[in-house]
Scaffold this active site. Sequence first.
Site, PDB file in Angstrom:
ATOM      1  N   SER A 194       4.995  14.745  51.943  1.00 44.17           N
ATOM      2  CA  SER A 194       6.321  14.138  51.869  1.00 44.17           C
ATOM      3  C   SER A 194       7.468  15.123  52.003  1.00 44.17           C
ATOM      4  CB  SER A 194       6.462  13.366  50.558  1.00 44.17           C
ATOM      5  OG  SER A 194       6.196  14.213  49.462  1.00 44.17           O
ATOM      6  N   HIS A 246       4.010   8.220  54.050  1.00 38.47           N
ATOM      7  CA  HIS A 246       4.883   8.648  55.143  1.00 38.47           C
ATOM      8  C   HIS A 246       4.209   8.601  56.502  1.00 38.47           C
ATOM      9  CE1 HIS A 246       8.043   9.803  52.385  1.00 38.47           C
ATOM     10  NE2 HIS A 246       7.069  10.255  51.612  1.00 38.47           N
ATOM     11  N   LYS A 286       9.044   2.310  52.743  1.00 38.86           N
ATOM     12  CA  LYS A 286       9.556   3.379  53.604  1.00 38.86           C
ATOM     13  C   LYS A 286       9.674   2.819  55.022  1.00 38.86           C
ATOM     14  CE  LYS A 286       7.617   6.640  50.314  1.00 38.86           C
ATOM     15  NZ  LYS A 286       8.746   6.711  49.413  1.00 38.86           N
TER      16      LYS A 286
HETATM   17  C1  LIG Z   1       3.760  10.720  49.423  1.00 34.10           C
HETATM   18  C2  LIG Z   1       4.329   9.637  48.564  1.00 34.10           C
HETATM   19  N1  LIG Z   1       3.483   8.831  47.909  1.00 34.10           N
HETATM   20  C3  LIG Z   1       3.927   7.840  47.133  1.00 34.10           C
HETATM   21  C4  LIG Z   1       5.270   7.609  46.973  1.00 34.10           C
HETATM   22  C5  LIG Z   1       5.722   6.523  46.059  1.00 34.10           C
HETATM   23  O1  LIG Z   1       5.972   5.364  46.789  1.00 34.10           O
HETATM   24  P1  LIG Z   1       6.983   4.265  46.238  1.00 34.10           P
HETATM   25  O2  LIG Z   1       8.342   4.740  46.574  1.00 34.10           O
HETATM   26  O3  LIG Z   1       6.566   3.024  46.929  1.00 34.10           O
HETATM   27  O4  LIG Z   1       6.759   4.190  44.754  1.00 34.10           O
HETATM   28  C6  LIG Z   1       6.188   8.398  47.638  1.00 34.10           C
HETATM   29  C7  LIG Z   1       7.635   8.122  47.477  1.00 34.10           C
HETATM   30  O5  LIG Z   1       8.460   8.953  47.428  1.00 34.10           O
HETATM   31  C8  LIG Z   1       5.706   9.444  48.449  1.00 34.10           C
HETATM   32  O6  LIG Z   1       6.558  10.260  49.089  1.00 34.10           O
END
Ligand SMILES: Cc1ncc(COP(=O)(O)O)c(C=O)c1O
Length: 403
Positions: A176, A204, A235
């Site tokens: 991320s 992502h 996203k």
């Molecule tokens: C790699 C990753 N996994 C999980 C999440 C969490 O997802 P959500 O925003 O749906 O809680 C994020 C969010 O920033 C993320 O970047």
Amino acid sequence: MQDLQERVDELKELGLYRRMRVVGGPQGPHVTVDGRDVLLLCSNDYLGLAADHRVREAAAEAALRWGAGCGSSRLVSGNTAVHQELESELAEFKRSEAALLVGSGFLANVGVVGALARAGEVVFSDALNHASLIDGCRLARAETFVYRHCDSEHLEWGLKQAGDRGALIVTDGVFSMDGDIAPLHEIVGLARRYGARVMVDEAHGTGTIGPRGRGAVAAAGLDGQVDVIVGTLGKALGSYGAFVSCSADTAEYLINTVRTLIFSTALPPSAVAAARASLQILRSEPERVQRLADNAALLRQELRRHGQAVPDGVTPIIPLVVGDADAAMAVCEAALERELFAQAIRPPTVPEGTSRLRLTVMASHEPEELRGAAATLAGATKVGKPRQTVREGAARSETLPAA
Ligand SMILES: Cc1ncc(COP(=O)(O)O)c(C=O)c1O
């Protein structure tokens, strides 16, 4: 007991104090931030779907038809036909037998790791995994072995040490904060060799890379070879929520064991319907994924032309590493002065000394906007003097499993 204000003051001294900015208008290339018109370069609405009128209408219609909320968890009275329909569509999209909706990506990761890795077992986690995977490991009763970022040799070493206690390898598909991609072939090969399951967080990757935006696993040609994929709806799909795609047997197990699914209210119909509309658009307009890739390539190229050190990559996430937390904030503020918004990202989100602007492009950015952004950032970074991008493992302790 330390006063909370003292703790906040400490964060300020360390340059790690956070506050929320107020964003006006729907997500898109242009928004207002604290009342100022800016070019937005830090949204995860990669395909520009959050503001698409078809997605908005779907959300509004669902709210009018089904109500604003579901009233309880899916295992009590909160499960509706729209949830089931989206699950079927997501399973088809990911080419898996089943998909299971969960409240958010964070909830999905925390719940699924705990369900798959049990007491006495070992979970293997990349050093740069998202906080939700880290917290999933912390909450699970299993031990955690943190392997160096994308280092398959280190992972294999840990698997050997764990012997028959190795249960689960977890990794972001697209990382991320760096936008790089996990060595999925090697991970899947090691999992087979050492008898562990694989879980890939495609938060992502979903909608951004791979054939028709199907993600990093599909891009690697590994459809059906990863035990559990987590994808988010919040996203690239422009809504809110998350899903797990897996086999039908695994889904049955997860419905019975994922605490963040069992003990949490079902996603609201509006979020589910919005994600359905987005998925439909992704299917019928795959050119959005190509436009996103083109925009990402253009911004990388333009940043380099302006002398910025950006790592190679194919994803829409481009880290502009500054180093020091205060310096990263200074660059962020200088960019805002120049009407460009890219939030500075600091520890603990990224390792110490690698504070950065995490730039994200959207399919809806115009090439001219990205050219302008690179020039603006070149001016803004003079304030904080960004240094060469250095990839370092996160400063986290490694608990080596006793064999
Ligand atoms: C790699 C990753 N996994 C999980 C999440 C969490 O997802 P959500 O925003 O749906 O809680 C994020 C969010 O920033 C993320 O970047």
